[in-house]
Design an enzyme around this catalytic site. Structure first.
Site: not given
Lengths: 177, 177, 177
Positions: A12, A15, A18, A40, A55, A67
């Site tokens: 996607g 924004r 996705k 990531t 997020h 991470e």
């Protein structure tokens, strides 16, 4: 078992919704008892740190966060058991990190092998970046080229591929049994 | 009545034919006796003025044109009667105006409320801008982020969402009765 | 016979797999005994020359290669016999050449006429460039505008239009008998 039989590539634009789509898919999956979120992103500046924090705050508490700005294949190998759902968000940040550190070909091949080998349910989120004007800088062109080639190879391996636009999914491939 | 039950979000890239598609949809709609074209463009330079003039000259004479570079919600509220078809072209120019004038959050929330409240048949045209390389400037990144988030919220509210590529529509959502 | 009855427009972003898709379509076509690859690239620097060489090395040996950075309509007219499959890769490079040489309107109209007149099986590959942020430079904006308008006109003429994402085709139009 077929390669990447449980892997789902979610593409996607920026924004596009996705990540939220992929998270909802993960939490709705049957036969899953553990959810691992592989982030990531690298917090190199305050704008990126803000994005990471937003997020993380938005995510369901069932997620364990790992991470992996690099050595993504090793993160997948550590969490490859059946009954685990692993969401990688996102591949384009990892690509950026690998190009910056000059280790992209090795990272890429290891990831493709790890995806094919994993027995976990994989959701791989990545940014569509190739539908605008080709950027002027050589590094940006390399980024667009490598992202596009990676998407093609992963789309061939994954059982499912979805394109998300305005939060709405379009199925590009569905070979799930 | 459900929220945004008659609203149709039309997305597409630059010169994708999204405006022509939306206009054709509007003029073909049944139970409509009045057509209001809400133009959000601001003629700040001659290139933009040329675009505005070309668009206006191309339009069917049934359209009344209303200009609303800002305060878009008020324009929708003034033309919200059943039997009216209101086409907004386009949301990304309005977003640009609101970011420039530093009033985006208020504009955005008022618009979302107005869309849900309108009894008119709404067609909302907007530019897909998130599928290229993320631009370097902070303002451009904010623009891409806010456009993407707006599209997600409107897509959730609108009954129909269409993506136009090369003049050809792809239905992303159709909850119309 | 209908205009462009055998023409197929293949759109996709950078490195979307659109060329490989188009080549596979061409080689799988029935009633074809000759394959002509019309390359529009101009090797102006070593990066572009590398791309051209890689593309050529990847191609099936059945292809004859014709170079047409400009005067694309003439190349189509020379290879318009039934039983011939002609693949043009890609239209956006040709557009760039024509804008640079200041002959775009004449090139465009001649091409649209040639596509409608050809009795060969045509595959026209082009880059989706309009779904990112509108670029700052006037030349880039012209490029995006003209690419979008060309795609709309060709999509109206061609019997088939396909969008390729991550190597996976989505049918936007299929009027083939």
């Amino acid at each position: 078992m077929a390669e990447g039989r449980c892997a789902h590539l979610v593409l996607g634009g920026a924004r596009s919704g996705k990540s939220a789509f992929a998270e909802a898919q993960a939490l709705a999956a049957g036969d899953v008892g553990r959810w691992v979120y592989v982030a990531t992103a690298r917090a190199q500046d305050s704008e990126m740190q803000d994005r990471i924090d937003r997020h993380r705050a938005r995510r369901d508490p069932r997620w364990e966060t790992v991470e992996a700005p690099l050595d993504l294949a090793a993160a997948l190998a550590r969490h490859d058991a059946p009954g685990t759902c692993v969401l990688v968000d996102c591949l384009t940040l990892w690509l950026t990190n690998a190009l910056t550190e000059d280790c992209w070909p090795a990272e890429r091949e290891a990831l493709l092998t790890a995806v094919a080998a994993s027995r976990a349910r994989l959701l791989l989120v990545s940014n569509e970046v190739g539908s605008g004007v080709v950027p002027m800088g050589a590094l940006s062109r390399t980024f667009v080229d490598e992202a596009g080639r990676l998407h093609q190879r992963l789309a061939a391996t994954c059982a499912r591929v979805t394109l998300v636009v305005a939060g709405l999914p379009t199925t590009l491939k569905d070979d799930c049994p």
